[in-house]
Design a protein around this motif. Structure first.
Motif, short mmCIF file in Angstrom:
data_model
loop_
_atom_site.label_atom_id
_atom_site.label_comp_id
_atom_site.label_asym_id
_atom_site.label_seq_id
_atom_site.Cartn_x
_atom_site.Cartn_y
_atom_site.Cartn_z
N MET A 58 0.83 -1.21 0.00
CA MET A 58 0.00 0.00 0.00
C MET A 58 0.86 1.26 0.00
O MET A 58 1.96 1.30 0.55
CB MET A 58 -0.94 0.01 1.21
N VAL A 59 0.36 2.30 -0.67
CA VAL A 59 1.03 3.59 -0.74
C VAL A 59 0.04 4.67 -0.31
O VAL A 59 -1.15 4.41 -0.14
CB VAL A 59 1.57 3.87 -2.16
N ALA A 60 0.53 5.88 -0.15
CA ALA A 60 -0.29 6.97 0.39
C ALA A 60 -1.51 7.26 -0.48
O ALA A 60 -2.59 7.56 0.04
CB ALA A 60 0.56 8.23 0.55
N SER A 61 -1.36 7.18 -1.79
CA SER A 61 -2.51 7.44 -2.66
C SER A 61 -3.61 6.40 -2.47
O SER A 61 -4.78 6.69 -2.67
CB SER A 61 -2.07 7.49 -4.13
N ASP A 62 -3.23 5.18 -2.05
CA ASP A 62 -4.23 4.17 -1.73
C ASP A 62 -5.05 4.60 -0.52
O ASP A 62 -6.27 4.35 -0.45
CB ASP A 62 -3.57 2.82 -1.43
N ILE A 63 -4.40 5.24 0.45
CA ILE A 63 -5.10 5.72 1.64
C ILE A 63 -6.11 6.79 1.26
O ILE A 63 -7.28 6.75 1.67
CB ILE A 63 -4.10 6.25 2.67
N ALA A 64 -5.69 7.75 0.46
CA ALA A 64 -6.59 8.83 0.03
C ALA A 64 -7.76 8.29 -0.76
O ALA A 64 -8.90 8.77 -0.64
CB ALA A 64 -5.81 9.85 -0.79
N ALA A 65 -7.50 7.28 -1.59
CA ALA A 65 -8.56 6.72 -2.44
C ALA A 65 -9.66 6.07 -1.61
O ALA A 65 -10.82 6.01 -2.06
CB ALA A 65 -7.96 5.70 -3.40
N GLU A 66 -9.35 5.61 -0.40
CA GLU A 66 -10.33 4.94 0.44
C GLU A 66 -11.33 5.90 1.08
O GLU A 66 -12.32 5.46 1.65
CB GLU A 66 -9.64 4.11 1.52
N LEU A 67 -11.08 7.20 1.00
CA LEU A 67 -12.02 8.16 1.56
C LEU A 67 -13.41 8.01 0.93
O LEU A 67 -14.42 8.22 1.61
CB LEU A 67 -11.50 9.59 1.35
N GLU A 68 -13.44 7.64 -0.31
CA GLU A 68 -14.73 7.47 -0.99
C GLU A 68 -15.61 6.45 -0.28
O GLU A 68 -16.81 6.67 -0.10
CB GLU A 68 -14.49 7.04 -2.44
N ASP A 69 -15.02 5.31 0.12
CA ASP A 69 -15.80 4.28 0.81
C ASP A 69 -16.02 4.61 2.28
O ASP A 69 -17.11 4.39 2.82
CB ASP A 69 -15.09 2.93 0.69
N ILE A 70 -14.99 5.13 2.93
CA ILE A 70 -15.08 5.39 4.36
C ILE A 70 -16.14 6.44 4.68
O ILE A 70 -16.86 6.35 5.68
CB ILE A 70 -13.70 5.83 4.91
N LEU A 71 -16.27 7.45 3.84
CA LEU A 71 -17.19 8.55 4.12
C LEU A 71 -18.56 8.36 3.47
O LEU A 71 -19.41 9.24 3.56
CB LEU A 71 -16.58 9.88 3.64
N ARG A 72 -18.77 7.22 2.86
CA ARG A 72 -20.03 7.00 2.16
C ARG A 72 -21.16 6.74 3.15
O ARG A 72 -21.02 6.01 4.09
CB ARG A 72 -19.88 5.80 1.22
#
Length: 518
Positions: free
Chosen positions: A504-518
């Protein structure tokens, strides 16, 4: 929100329950022991074995040993074959333990010696070992017979592996309940059953790694026993959408927060993209990036949603930056700006001209650590309702606080509060367990989301972008910092599940905001 308590706090709540509310220690002990036995029964039933299980109970001479004696009785009544061993000086047995041992005798349970168990009984005989050696009061290294008992428990577990259940009562013996330190050695439990409140040492490293599956069970010590003095630490484990402030139905991109990200340099392009991407995905209505001209095309191609303003290396940037500050509701500064002349220039302009909410990370913090005038400006920044959040990792915090990293790590529950008070701000001290402290709050927040895969370049840039969006909402800087840190860790957990902690890289973390905040 859940509380995490120190040993002293828990002892006070325990005493209040008995002395103020009249619930006896014997009743509390019985209820606690029943919860442990429930977990043992569940494990036994899942194995679907018809034979009687053999349980070895190690009890210390304090009240935790009393729990062990009660558990031995309850297990015998359920048909388990039990062996109860008292470890420690018998002349120092607590009154509660002595009382429970007399009850055990009436049920035909006598105590055995540790030397007899280890000398005459085969270690593979045990199906279950109950660790009731120490409670939450341990403050010095384990020695003598206690050390041998812990080593024996761990050796048996290593030998039988999943064929044996090791269950600790309240906390694994050897773990300091206040800071998670291992006091020489500690029991490596499969299950830890603690009562009513999590102990600090059970969520801090390395203690949390010794707990196995941690269960918080009701033994009868309710929040009423706080008597108005709530614990000094808390954590989140709720669904994130339950914690998010509600968005206005009539909102527009302007009212959802305009955030200026001052990040990146001619040699560092990713920091501004990561911070701005996280900021946009965390709900900010508009994001503008101020960065070196060398990053312009990268930003335009990777983040078309963001506005951009650029500067050349030797170009005076004050007029542009002040105008951008006036446009914004919040400013994030630091990721990748460097600590050279241009980075210093950018920070100086912001600190002397910014009157908006401010989030500072990375190089901005390193520059403050090098400049007493910047430190003075920060100490007077948080006036008139302006929010100020600093997001140092442990090394950056060490530079700001003026103490060695090892000392800061040792005192991570306390030093961030001191820095927050000095600079009148919110401090997010990032480590394996991130701590959030605020100059206006008595409590500290301990973040339990996230994982070691997040120890990767750019992860902190993502956090600063998330905080940048959240400080624009109708909350305090402390609330924004706690929630943002929790969200960041949850995104990291999602990313690890999808990509693995190594990949995993930092951009993977940012990309997960879509699911986490849904």
């Amino acid at each position: 929100m859940k509380y995490a308590v120190s040993s002293q706090e828990m002892k006070i709540y325990d005493r209040n329950t008995s002395e103020v509310f009249g619930i006896s220690s014997e009743v509390l002990m019985e209820r606690a022991s029943l919860k442990v036995v429930e977990k043992i029964d569940l494990w036994a039933k899942e194995r679907q074995c018809q034979r009687r299980y053999r349980a070895l109970i190690f009890a210390g001479v304090g009240n935790n040993g009393g729990d062990g004696a009660v558990i031995a009785r309850l297990l015998k009544q359920k048909g388990y074959l039990v062996t109860l061993v008292i470890v420690g000086d018998p002349t120092k047995m607590s009154d509660l333990l002595l009382k429970q041992l007399k009850t055990c005798e009436k049920y035909g349970i006598t105590t055995d010696t540790f030397s007899n168990v280890t000398g005459n009984l085969y270690s593979l005989e045990w199906d279950i070992i109950i660790d009731a050696l120490f409670g939450i009061g341990l403050s010095r290294n384990i020695t003598g017979s206690f050390l041998k008992a812990v080593e024996y428990i761990n050796a048996c577990k290593e030998e039988k592996k999943s064929d044996m259940l090791v269950i600790s009562v309240d906390i694994p013996s050897g773990v300091n309940a206040d800071n998670g330190k291992v006091m020489g050695t500690a029991v490596r439990a499969d299950v830890t059953v603690t009562f009513n409140q999590v102990k600090l040492g059970e969520i801090l490293y390395p203690g949390c790694e010794y707990c196995g599956n941690l269960y918080v069970e009701d033994a009868g010590i309710t929040n009423d026993s706080f008597l108005g003095r709530e614990p000094s630490a808390f954590y989140y484990d709720e669904k994130i959408t339950e914690l998010l402030p509600k968005r206005r139905k009539d909102a527009n991109k302007g009212t959802n927060g305009k955030v200026l990200i001052v990040a990146g340099s001619k040699n560092v392009s990713g920091a501004c993209v990561l911070a701005a991407s996280a900021c946009i995905r965390s709900g900010a209505g508009m994001v503008k990036i101020m960065t070196a001209i060398e990053n312009a095309e990268i930003v335009k191609s990777l983040l078309p949603e963001a506005l951009i303003d650029v500067y050349e290396d030797f170009e005076p940037v004050a007029d542009k930056l002040i105008k951008d500050i006036e446009w914004a509701d919040a400013v994030v500064i630091g990721p990748g700006i460097g600590i050279d002349m241009k980075g210093d220039e950018l920070l100086g302009i912001v600190l002397n001209n910014c009157n908006k909410h401010l989030v500072m990370d990375a190089d901005a913090l390193n520059l403050v650590a090098m400049n007493n005038e910047y430190r003075r400006l920060l100490a007077h920044y948080s006036v008139g309702g302006r929010k100020l959040v600093l997001t140092p990792h442990l090394a950056e915090f060490s530079r700001l606080f003026g103490k060695p990293v090892s000392d800061c790590k040792e005192n991570i529950l306390f030093y961030p509060k001191e820095l927050a008070k000095e600079l009148r701000c919110t401090v997010i001290c990032k480590d394996a367990r991130t701590i959030v402290s605020d100059s206006n709050e008595k409590k500290i927040y301990i973040n339990v989301s996230g994982n070691d895969g997040m120890a990767t370049a750019g992860s902190g840039d993502v956090l600063s972008g998330i905080i940048g969006a959240l400080v624009c909402l109708e909350n305090t800087s402390f609330e924004a910092a706690c929630l943002g840190t929790y969200i960041h860790g949850a995104c990291g957990d999602n990313a690890a599940a999808k990509h693995g902690k190594y990949a995993m890289v930092a951009s993977d973390i940012a990309a997960e905001l879509e699911d986490i905040l849904r």
